[in-house]
Structure formats: C-alpha cells, structure tokens
Write an enzyme that holds these catalytic residues in place. Structure first.
Site, PDB file in Angstrom:
ATOM      1  N   ARG A  44       1.105  -1.314   0.184  1.00 60.19           N
ATOM      2  CA  ARG A  44       0.315   0.021   0.102  1.00 60.19           C
ATOM      3  C   ARG A  44       1.068   1.503   0.196  1.00 60.19           C
ATOM      4  O   ARG A  44       1.735   1.677   0.896  1.00 60.19           O
ATOM      5  CB  ARG A  44      -0.258   0.019   1.359  1.00 60.19           C
ATOM      6  N   HIS A  54      -3.270  11.197   0.527  1.00 60.94           N
ATOM      7  CA  HIS A  54      -2.029  10.580   1.879  1.00 60.94           C
ATOM      8  C   HIS A  54      -1.511  12.102   2.514  1.00 60.94           C
ATOM      9  O   HIS A  54      -0.630  11.831   2.537  1.00 60.94           O
ATOM     10  CB  HIS A  54      -1.300   9.820   1.604  1.00 60.94           C
ATOM     11  N   GLU A  74      -7.113   8.512   5.752  1.00 56.71           N
ATOM     12  CA  GLU A  74      -7.212   9.056   7.334  1.00 56.71           C
ATOM     13  C   GLU A  74      -7.876  10.260   6.836  1.00 56.71           C
ATOM     14  O   GLU A  74      -7.220  11.816   7.641  1.00 56.71           O
ATOM     15  CB  GLU A  74      -6.153   9.281   8.650  1.00 56.71           C
ATOM     16  N   TYR A 114      -4.090   2.086  15.415  1.00 57.09           N
ATOM     17  CA  TYR A 114      -3.551   2.451  16.669  1.00 57.09           C
ATOM     18  C   TYR A 114      -3.934   1.777  18.123  1.00 57.09           C
ATOM     19  O   TYR A 114      -2.720   1.378  18.571  1.00 57.09           O
ATOM     20  CB  TYR A 114      -2.364   3.508  15.634  1.00 57.09           C
TER      21      TYR A 114
HETATM   22  O1  IFM Z   1       2.495   7.684   9.376  1.00 55.23           O
HETATM   23  C1  IFM Z   1       1.325   8.174   9.872  1.00 55.23           C
HETATM   24  C2  IFM Z   1       0.687   7.716   8.246  1.00 55.23           C
HETATM   25  O2  IFM Z   1       1.068   8.971   7.626  1.00 55.23           O
HETATM   26  C3  IFM Z   1      -0.859   7.527   9.063  1.00 55.23           C
HETATM   27  N1  IFM Z   1      -1.246   7.294   9.856  1.00 55.23           N
HETATM   28  C4  IFM Z   1      -0.521   6.949  10.960  1.00 55.23           C
HETATM   29  C5  IFM Z   1       0.854   7.220  11.456  1.00 55.23           C
HETATM   30  C6  IFM Z   1       1.507   6.976  12.269  1.00 55.23           C
HETATM   31  O3  IFM Z   1       1.380   7.562  12.917  1.00 55.23           O
END
Ligand code: IFM
Length: 452
Positions: free
Chosen positions: A76, A120, A165, A300
């Site tokens: 990805r 992103h 996100e 996370y």
């Molecule tokens: O590094 C980031 C990523 O760009 C998006 N999700 C969380 C990761 C860790 O903070």
C-alpha cells in the site's frame, strides 16, 4: 506467530504500507509540483522536510527487492498528486506517470500487488491557493485526478484507496492546525471534512467508470473511545469523542449521514451557527455513501476518555522521549484488544463487505547494534498481539481480509521528524542505507506460516 495457531486463511492479504511524502523525496525532480507539505516545511513549520525523505524516488528498486524478500502479497503506497498533475488540475506530467508505472511493473514482477492511495494529505499547493478542501471545487479536482490515475495506471493497478485518514486531513490540518495547511478554524475544518468525503464518493464513481472491475475503498482512522469511568460525565465525554473522532466519518460513508447528536453538540459549543451543515448540498450524502468494495481501517490505539478530553487530538507528538511500558514512542497505549472490539463493532454497525487493516504498527527507536542487527522486540510484541487480534475477530466471523503493517521503512513522521521510527526496515537517513530489523524477519515468517 508466537505459540499460537493462526486462524488466517491462505488467501488473506499480507502487506506493508507507506505514503509518498513520507518516503519519496525527489522534491524537485521529474516535474513534480509543490504540495501543501512542501510549503509547510519551507515555512519552517516542521523540524525536518520530506525533500529527500527515504530517497525512495531513486532507491525504489531496492525497496521492491525488500518486499519481494519479505514475501508480502501487497504494497500500500500513495501517489503524490503533484507528480501526476503538478498544479492539481492542469496537464498530466508524463515523467510522474512514468515513475509510478516503472514502480508498479517492478512490484508486479516481484509478485507484490500495488494498493494505491490517491490522497495521503499532500494537496497541490496550487489548489490550496484557491481555497483547498474548504472549497467545493477541490472535490471536483480530486474526481478528475482519480479519473486520470485510473486511466493511466488502470492496466497495472486494480486496488484503490481514495483517501487516507480524512479525520487527520480535516481536523489536524484545519482545526488543530498542527498539520498542513495549518489552519485553525472549526467552520473551515467541518467544511473541509465534508468536501474530502464528497470527493471520496466522486472518486469511487470515477474509478469505476474507467475500471468496472476495480476494488475501491477508503482508509479511515479511528481511536477507540473508552469511558475513563462509569461517571455520567466521563461516559458522555467518551461518546462525544467517538462522534468527533470516528462517527463523523464512518456514519456518512456508510449511508447514515452525519451524526445528529454531534451536529447538535457542535452547535451548542458554537462550532456551527445553526444546528445544520450549510455546506451539504442535496445529493451529497448519497454520493459520499457510494458503495465500496472494502473498508480500510487504520488502527493504532484505544484511548481512555474522561470529561475535558472529548475533543482531544493526538497529532503524533510524543508526550515524553522515553515512554513508560505499555506505550509506544508516540505516547500511544498498546491496546490490541481494542482492534478486535472495533472491527466487531464496525461489522455490526455498518456491515462492510470486507474490512482490511490498512495500517497498524508502532514507533520504537531501536537502532542497529555493533553487529548491525536491529533487535526491535517491542515492535514484534506489538505486531504479534495485533495480528492475533485480527485472527480473533476472524474467528468471531468478522470479515477482516487483509493486514498492512505500517511501515515498510522508517520514514518522515510528519511534524515529529525522522526520529519516530515505525519501519520494519531501519533507514539511515544520512546515507539512505536500509537494514531489515528483527520484526522484518518475524513478519516474513508469519506470512510464510500462514500460507501453510
Ligand atoms: O505515519 C502516519 C501515517 O502517515 C498515517 N497514519 C498514522 C501513521 C503513524 O502516525
């Protein structure tokens, strides 16, 4: 996998993830245009820039070889919008297209399927100058970008992720202001969130029009919200945090519209002049809810939320340089159980056709020892527990069909710089040298074992 039998089938997708700004570098090469993160760095609003990053722009053959050796099914990654359309809307930049086509061809030759994220967070600066995500026109520009990308790469890429996100892009970028474009305004943030979600729906339609067989989804992040106590004010705070952090995005994507309790709460708190969303135009909610092939989930941590923390952000700035046990270097608690519970909740609440864990991982700073070995046992523990959490969810009937470890490489952790290391592969940012960590070999064995 440690002392556990994996209940994960052989057709499960195992992958690793990265994003363009965090690894590519090559800022001034191949006709790339300026993005909001280039501008943010130039303005000194982050300690280190992505101008060179992991130099993946030049070292990608080495990175593809690392993935082939790792044995992942999928990679990805994200496209830099400004490599394809340097000003966001104008002519296609052939050098950018050629760069990604060469990468996709090499991945496919290595047996690694590309899963491509369109956005992103690196909006073309030229679009920011015209209002960015606060402008409805940006959703239209994104739709064209999706159409161009699926046209020029459609013979090589069939797995697409529209956005990564949206909460971070909208809230951290436009309300909290810690991330590019660095705006602090609730009205703009809610408007930006809506246009990002609208652009997601438009992009699903644009990709499908070009590639009827494409698999299209979105990668939503979450923070599982657990009330700090049974006290009514803590329970209410946890519910509000869930609305602010999660439901505002999951609900509309799955056809439930924006959560009414949050519209009221934002009005009561003065975020909205009236208890309604003036930027939502008729038909938008249907577009946002265009059916997807899979839901990407970036998981996370689960957080304990009490009164006063109901709109706390976590932008990735660590609370201390040496976290206590049970926390990663990001200051995030290690909470694998939350992953099992959350995908179960998603399955029950929204019934997605398929869930793919599009990011999961941990920042730990373990460095090479005298023999050049990186013994990152804490990362192995973290990943092991979260893979087990996925297996537990599958055992309970939740359709989790893939898992992408964040990240292949130690990379630019946005405003936290290069010191926060999420990689399975150590990167020496002075020389570009790559050293696979112990977790890389652990992951290779997990993948191999699951194939029986
Ligand atoms: O590094 C980031 C990523 O760009 C998006 N999700 C969380 C990761 C860790 O903070």
């Amino acid at each position: 996998m440690r002392d556990r039998k994996l209940s994960i089938p052989s057709d499960f997708t195992w992958g690793v993830a990265t994003s363009a700004y965090q690894i590519e570098g090559g800022r001034f090469e191949g006709g790339k245009g300026e993005s909001i993160w280039d501008r943010f760095a130039d303005e000194g609003r982050m300690p280190e820039s992505g101008d060179v990053a992991c130099d993946h722009y030049h070292r990608w053959p080495e990175d593809v070889a690392l993935m082939r050796e790792l044995g992942v099914d999928a990679y990805r990654m994200s496209l830099a919008w400004t490599r394809i359309l340097p000003d966001g809307v104008g002519p296609v930049n052939q050098a950018g297209v050629d760069f990604y086509r060469a990468l996709f061809e090499a991945l496919l030759d290595a047996g690694v399927t590309p899963w491509v994220t369109l956005y992103h967070w690196d909006l073309p600066q030229a679009l920011q100058d015209r209002g960015g995500w606060a402008s409805r026109e940006t959703a239209g520009a994104f739709s064209r970008y999706a159409e161009v990308a699926s046209d020029v790469f459609g013979d090589l890429v069939t797995n697409w992720i529209t956005h990564n996100e949206p909460w971070v892009a909208a809230v951290v970028g436009h309300i909290d202001g810690a991330f590019a474009p660095g705006i602090q305004d609730w009205g703009i943030g809610l408007r930006a969130a809506h246009h990002i979600l609208l652009s997601h729906g438009l992009a699903v339609e644009a990709i499908r029009a070009n590639q009827p067989d494409a698999k299209v989804g979105i990668a939503l992040d979450c923070r599982v919200s657990q009330a700090a106590s049974d006290a009514p004010e803590d329970v209410a705070a946890a519910r509000h945090f869930d609305g602010f952090r999660n439901r505002w995005f999951f609900d509309p994507v799955f056809g439930k519209g924006y959560p009414a309790d949050m519209i009221d709460a934002y009005h009561r708190r003065g975020r909205l002049e009236e208890p309604r969303l003036p930027f939502v135009v008729e038909g938008d909610l249907e577009t946002i809810a265009t059916p997807m092939d899979f839901l990407g989930l970036n998981y996370y941590a689960a957080l304990s939320i009490g009164a006063g923390n109901e709109e706390s952000g976590d932008t990735g700035v660590p609370e201390s340089s040496s976290p206590p046990p049970g926390y990663t270097d990001m200051g995030w608690p290690v909470t694998p159980q939350g992953l099992t519970e959350y995908v179960r909740h998603l399955d029950e609440t929204y019934g997605p056709a398929s869930i793919v864990i599009t990011e999961n991982g941990a920042a730990y700073s373990d460095a090479p020892d005298d023999e050049g070995r990186v013994g990152d046992a804490r990362r192995i523990d973290y990943l092991d527990a979260h893979v087990a959490a996925v297996a537990a969810a599958r055992d309970g009937g939740v359709p989790v069909d893939g898992y992408f470890a964040w990240s292949l490489l130690d990379n630019l952790e946005w405003t936290s710089g290069y010191g926060l290391r999420f990689g399975l592969v150590w990167v020496d940012h002075a020389t570009g040298e790559r050293i696979p960590k112990d977790s890389y070999f652990w992951y290779r064995d997990v993948i191999e074992a699951s194939r029986g």
